[in-house]
Every structure is written in C-alpha cells, then in structure tokens.
Design a protein around this motif. Structure first.
Motif, short mmCIF file in Angstrom:
data_model
loop_
_atom_site.label_atom_id
_atom_site.label_comp_id
_atom_site.label_asym_id
_atom_site.label_seq_id
_atom_site.Cartn_x
_atom_site.Cartn_y
_atom_site.Cartn_z
N MET A 66 0.83 -1.22 0.00
CA MET A 66 0.00 0.00 0.00
C MET A 66 0.86 1.25 0.00
O MET A 66 0.56 2.21 -0.71
N LEU A 67 1.93 1.25 0.78
CA LEU A 67 2.83 2.40 0.83
C LEU A 67 3.50 2.62 -0.52
O LEU A 67 3.56 3.75 -1.02
N LEU A 68 3.98 1.54 -1.13
CA LEU A 68 4.60 1.66 -2.46
C LEU A 68 3.59 2.13 -3.49
O LEU A 68 3.91 2.94 -4.38
N SER A 69 2.35 1.66 -3.40
CA SER A 69 1.30 2.09 -4.32
C SER A 69 1.01 3.58 -4.16
O SER A 69 0.82 4.29 -5.15
N LEU A 70 0.98 4.04 -2.92
CA LEU A 70 0.74 5.46 -2.66
C LEU A 70 1.86 6.31 -3.25
O LEU A 70 1.60 7.33 -3.91
N ILE A 71 3.10 5.91 -3.03
CA ILE A 71 4.25 6.65 -3.59
C ILE A 71 4.19 6.64 -5.11
O ILE A 71 4.42 7.65 -5.76
N PHE A 72 3.86 5.49 -5.69
CA PHE A 72 3.75 5.36 -7.14
C PHE A 72 2.70 6.32 -7.69
O PHE A 72 2.92 7.01 -8.68
N LEU A 73 1.54 6.39 -7.03
CA LEU A 73 0.47 7.28 -7.48
C LEU A 73 0.85 8.75 -7.35
O LEU A 73 0.53 9.56 -8.23
N VAL A 74 1.53 9.10 -6.28
CA VAL A 74 1.97 10.49 -6.09
C VAL A 74 2.94 10.91 -7.21
O VAL A 74 2.81 11.99 -7.79
N VAL A 75 3.89 10.03 -7.52
CA VAL A 75 4.85 10.32 -8.58
C VAL A 75 4.15 10.40 -9.92
O VAL A 75 4.44 11.28 -10.75
N LEU A 76 3.21 9.52 -10.17
CA LEU A 76 2.46 9.53 -11.42
C LEU A 76 1.66 10.81 -11.58
O LEU A 76 1.67 11.44 -12.64
N VAL A 77 0.97 11.22 -10.52
CA VAL A 77 0.20 12.47 -10.56
C VAL A 77 1.12 13.67 -10.78
O VAL A 77 0.81 14.57 -11.57
N ALA A 78 2.27 13.69 -10.11
CA ALA A 78 3.22 14.80 -10.29
C ALA A 78 3.72 14.87 -11.74
O ALA A 78 3.84 15.96 -12.31
N ALA B 112 9.70 3.53 -11.60
CA ALA B 112 8.30 3.10 -11.53
C ALA B 112 8.19 1.59 -11.74
O ALA B 112 7.39 0.92 -11.07
N CYS B 113 8.98 1.06 -12.65
CA CYS B 113 8.96 -0.40 -12.88
C CYS B 113 9.41 -1.15 -11.63
O CYS B 113 8.81 -2.16 -11.25
N PHE B 114 10.46 -0.67 -10.97
CA PHE B 114 10.92 -1.30 -9.73
C PHE B 114 9.84 -1.21 -8.65
O PHE B 114 9.65 -2.14 -7.87
N GLN B 115 9.15 -0.08 -8.60
CA GLN B 115 8.07 0.06 -7.61
C GLN B 115 6.95 -0.94 -7.90
O GLN B 115 6.42 -1.55 -6.98
N LEU B 116 6.59 -1.08 -9.17
CA LEU B 116 5.53 -2.04 -9.52
C LEU B 116 5.94 -3.47 -9.18
O LEU B 116 5.14 -4.25 -8.67
N GLY C 114 8.02 -4.31 -6.84
CA GLY C 114 7.95 -4.36 -5.37
C GLY C 114 6.53 -4.53 -4.88
O GLY C 114 6.27 -5.29 -3.94
N ILE C 115 5.58 -3.84 -5.51
CA ILE C 115 4.17 -3.97 -5.13
C ILE C 115 3.69 -5.41 -5.38
O ILE C 115 3.06 -6.03 -4.52
N ILE C 116 4.02 -5.94 -6.55
CA ILE C 116 3.59 -7.31 -6.91
C ILE C 116 4.21 -8.32 -5.95
O ILE C 116 3.52 -9.22 -5.43
N LEU C 117 5.51 -8.20 -5.68
CA LEU C 117 6.17 -9.14 -4.78
C LEU C 117 5.63 -9.04 -3.35
O LEU C 117 5.49 -10.06 -2.65
N ALA C 118 5.32 -7.82 -2.89
CA ALA C 118 4.75 -7.65 -1.55
C ALA C 118 3.38 -8.30 -1.47
O ALA C 118 3.04 -8.95 -0.46
N CYS C 119 2.59 -8.17 -2.53
CA CYS C 119 1.27 -8.82 -2.55
C CYS C 119 1.41 -10.34 -2.58
O CYS C 119 0.65 -11.05 -1.90
N CYS C 120 2.36 -10.84 -3.37
CA CYS C 120 2.61 -12.30 -3.42
C CYS C 120 3.04 -12.82 -2.05
O CYS C 120 2.59 -13.89 -1.61
N LEU C 121 3.92 -12.09 -1.39
CA LEU C 121 4.38 -12.51 -0.06
C LEU C 121 3.22 -12.51 0.93
O LEU C 121 3.08 -13.45 1.73
N SER C 122 2.39 -11.51 0.87
CA SER C 122 1.23 -11.44 1.76
C SER C 122 0.29 -12.62 1.50
O SER C 122 -0.20 -13.25 2.45
N GLN C 123 0.06 -12.93 0.24
CA GLN C 123 -0.80 -14.06 -0.11
C GLN C 123 -0.19 -15.38 0.36
O GLN C 123 -0.90 -16.25 0.88
N TYR C 124 1.10 -15.53 0.21
CA TYR C 124 1.79 -16.75 0.62
C TYR C 124 1.71 -16.93 2.14
O TYR C 124 1.47 -18.04 2.64
#
Length: 160
Positions: A3-15, A135-139, A141-151
């Motif tokens: 969620m934190l990485l997603s928030l940072i990603f969205l802020v950078v995208l909006v900027a 941005a690619c590294f952030q994405l 990171g988001i995917i891996l964090a979600c996979c880890l949470s699911q695991y």
C-alpha cells in the motif's frame, strides 16, 4: 508495504502528469521569475542574484531574452551589465559594461530563458527514462509484496 509503495507510485504519477499538463505555465512562471531576479539583481546580494550569475556563467548567456534586458534594470544604471555575462573576465571593464554598444562585443548576447528551457527539454528524455525505471521497480515491489502477503496467509504456521 504494498500500500505504501502504491501510494508513492500514485503520487509520482500524478506529479508527472501535472508537470506535463502545466508545462507552459511552468515556463511562463520561470520567465517572470527570471525577469524579477534581473530587476532586483544585487540590490540585496541574495540567492536570486547568485542564481542569475550561475546561470549566465554556466550557459554562456545574458539577460532573459538577450543582453539588452539589463538596460532596463537599476543595476545597469549603477554598474552596467554584470561581470557574469562577460565572455572573458579579463577583457571586461566596467566602462565597457556600461556602454551597450561596446558591451555587445564583450558579453554573451543570447538570452538565458531559451537556453534554460531548451536544456531542460533536452534532458527530459533522460529524466523520463529514469522515472520509468524507478516506476517499474516500484511495480515489481508492489507485486512481490502482494505475493508474499498471499503466501503468508495461505500457509499458516502450525501452533506448537
């Protein structure tokens, strides 16, 4: 963490989107601020005056549109065109800098506004590439964090 990485990603995208959409307003604002910096140049010997000198020395330019912009300033009436506009520091006297016809031969004649904006625009592809890479590294990171949470939720540990 995702969620934190997603928030940072969205802020950078909006900027980035806001910067792209309002790029003309940014240029206009920069030009007006550069004009103000010239008008108030060396009245207080502040950071703005140092910034104008640095831009003029680094980009080999003088004034906003050209060197004659200095003729409309209070500084010109006292000391002429600033030393930071000189092509050669050894060949610029204060008398030459007070006379616009002599100064034309000894100072950079191109304005700084066009050079600053063209330099920024030429570097935009590098900035965009680096931003895309981050941005690619952030994405990832988001995917891996979600996979880890699911695991973790799927493989609950046995109670001992």
């Amino acid at each position: 963490y995702a969620m934190l990485l997603s928030l940072i990603f969205l802020v950078v995208l909006v900027a980035a989107v806001v910067g792209f959409v309002f790029r003309h307003e940014i240029k206009t604002n920069f030009e007006s601020n550069l004009n103000l910096a010239l008008r108030d140049y060396n009245v207080t010997a502040d950071r703005h005056s140092e910034a104008v000198d640095t831009i003029q020395r680094t980009l080999h330019c003088c004034g906003v549109q050209n060197y004659s912009d200095w003729e409309r300033t209070e500084y010109f009436t006292q000391k002429g065109i600033p030393q930071s506009c000189c092509k050669s520091q050894d060949d610029c006297s204060e008398e030459d800098l007070k006379d616009p016809s002599k100064a034309k031969l000894k100072v950079f004649v191109d304005g700084c506004f066009f050079l600053v904006t063209s330099t920024m625009e030429s570097k935009m592809s590098v900035v965009a590439g680096i931003s895309f890479g981050i941005a690619c590294f952030q994405l990832v990171g988001i995917i891996l964090a979600c996979c880890l949470s699911q695991y973790i939720t799927n493989n609950q540990y046995e109670m001992v």
